[in-house]
Enzyme design. Sequence first.
Site, PDB file in Angstrom:
ATOM      1  N   LYS A 223       0.407  -1.134  -0.456  1.00 47.30           N
ATOM      2  CA  LYS A 223      -0.208  -0.055  -0.053  1.00 47.30           C
ATOM      3  C   LYS A 223       1.334   1.422  -0.470  1.00 47.30           C
ATOM      4  O   LYS A 223       2.118   1.312   0.573  1.00 47.30           O
ATOM      5  CB  LYS A 223      -1.080   0.255   1.208  1.00 47.30           C
ATOM      6  CG  LYS A 223      -1.992  -0.955   0.856  1.00 47.30           C
ATOM      7  CD  LYS A 223      -3.081  -0.758   1.945  1.00 47.30           C
ATOM      8  CE  LYS A 223      -4.104  -1.795   1.220  1.00 47.30           C
ATOM      9  NZ  LYS A 223      -5.605  -2.076   2.226  1.00 47.30           N
ATOM     10  N   ARG A 257      -4.193 -10.478   4.850  1.00 49.80           N
ATOM     11  CA  ARG A 257      -4.670 -10.047   3.275  1.00 49.80           C
ATOM     12  C   ARG A 257      -3.580  -9.753   2.626  1.00 49.80           C
ATOM     13  O   ARG A 257      -3.037  -8.399   2.098  1.00 49.80           O
ATOM     14  CB  ARG A 257      -5.520  -9.731   3.049  1.00 49.80           C
ATOM     15  CG  ARG A 257      -6.475  -9.259   1.215  1.00 49.80           C
ATOM     16  CD  ARG A 257      -7.660  -8.224   1.940  1.00 49.80           C
ATOM     17  NE  ARG A 257      -8.531  -8.342  -0.071  1.00 49.80           N
ATOM     18  CZ  ARG A 257      -7.226  -7.613  -1.074  1.00 49.80           C
ATOM     19  NH1 ARG A 257      -6.877  -7.066  -0.712  1.00 49.80           N
ATOM     20  NH2 ARG A 257      -8.355  -7.588  -2.368  1.00 49.80           N
TER      21      ARG A 257
END
Length: 278
Positions: A223, A257
């Site tokens: 991210k 995840r």
Amino acid sequence: MKEDVVKALDLLRYGKPEKGNIVVMGIVNVTPDSFSDGGRFLRPETALEHGRALVADGADVLDVGGESTRPGFEPVPAEEEWARLSPVVGELVAEGVTVSIDTTKAFVARRALEAGAMVINDVWGFQADADMASVVADSDALAIVMHNRHAVDEALDLRADWRRFFDTSLEHAERAGLPRDRVVLDPGVGFGKTQLQNVEAVARLGELRAEYDLPVLLGVSRKSMFGHFLGRPTSDRLAGTLATHLYGVEQGATMLRVHDVREHVDALTMRQILKGVP
């Protein structure tokens, strides 16, 4: 409830001992525009090949998505989203893979559950589609409800906003008849937050778990926070991802995840080996 369903649900709730009872969720983006790998796995054949590789690397469940959730994404009609997902979901289920569906749409969730998916991962926590909680409640599936916001607020009290959001999500679940033991929370790193709030969401993850006494999924894979704090491009964020996920596990995360399954399985396995030394 069928024996294979019970087995899949138990795995998702409790994980495997060799990984410290942490569930590793591999990401399969059947999209043209996801932030990390958009377009790479849009064709069903390549998506299936990628999914099989993640399972071989040790993924416990595959999170398959047909619509990007990155900032500025282009919304996809429900029928088109399911058309992307259908051939992938059907084949993976037929091969015995535990499948999660990353969607905010009840129509897509219903079709996926009918095809054998075992998890619905809703990045708007039952609050984007009024029918979503009922669709999940009518199945045997788990639901992942993620904290989200329409806009960033630098003055946000994150814990208060978590409480406001998750209380609403759990009210939707209760009204629909979805038991709490089939709900997993996601603090929503990267969604409607400043970069400092993203860090706070990981650091305070243990408070979230303690407040609701529910399992927590953490997903920070590749991210933008790693670009912001480390100056790394998307292709060079594995070290930051691993460090943050392992920290999150120490705070109480039970599901991760991830894009890079093998590396996470190795890290979790070594962590468990080291914890076992007298």
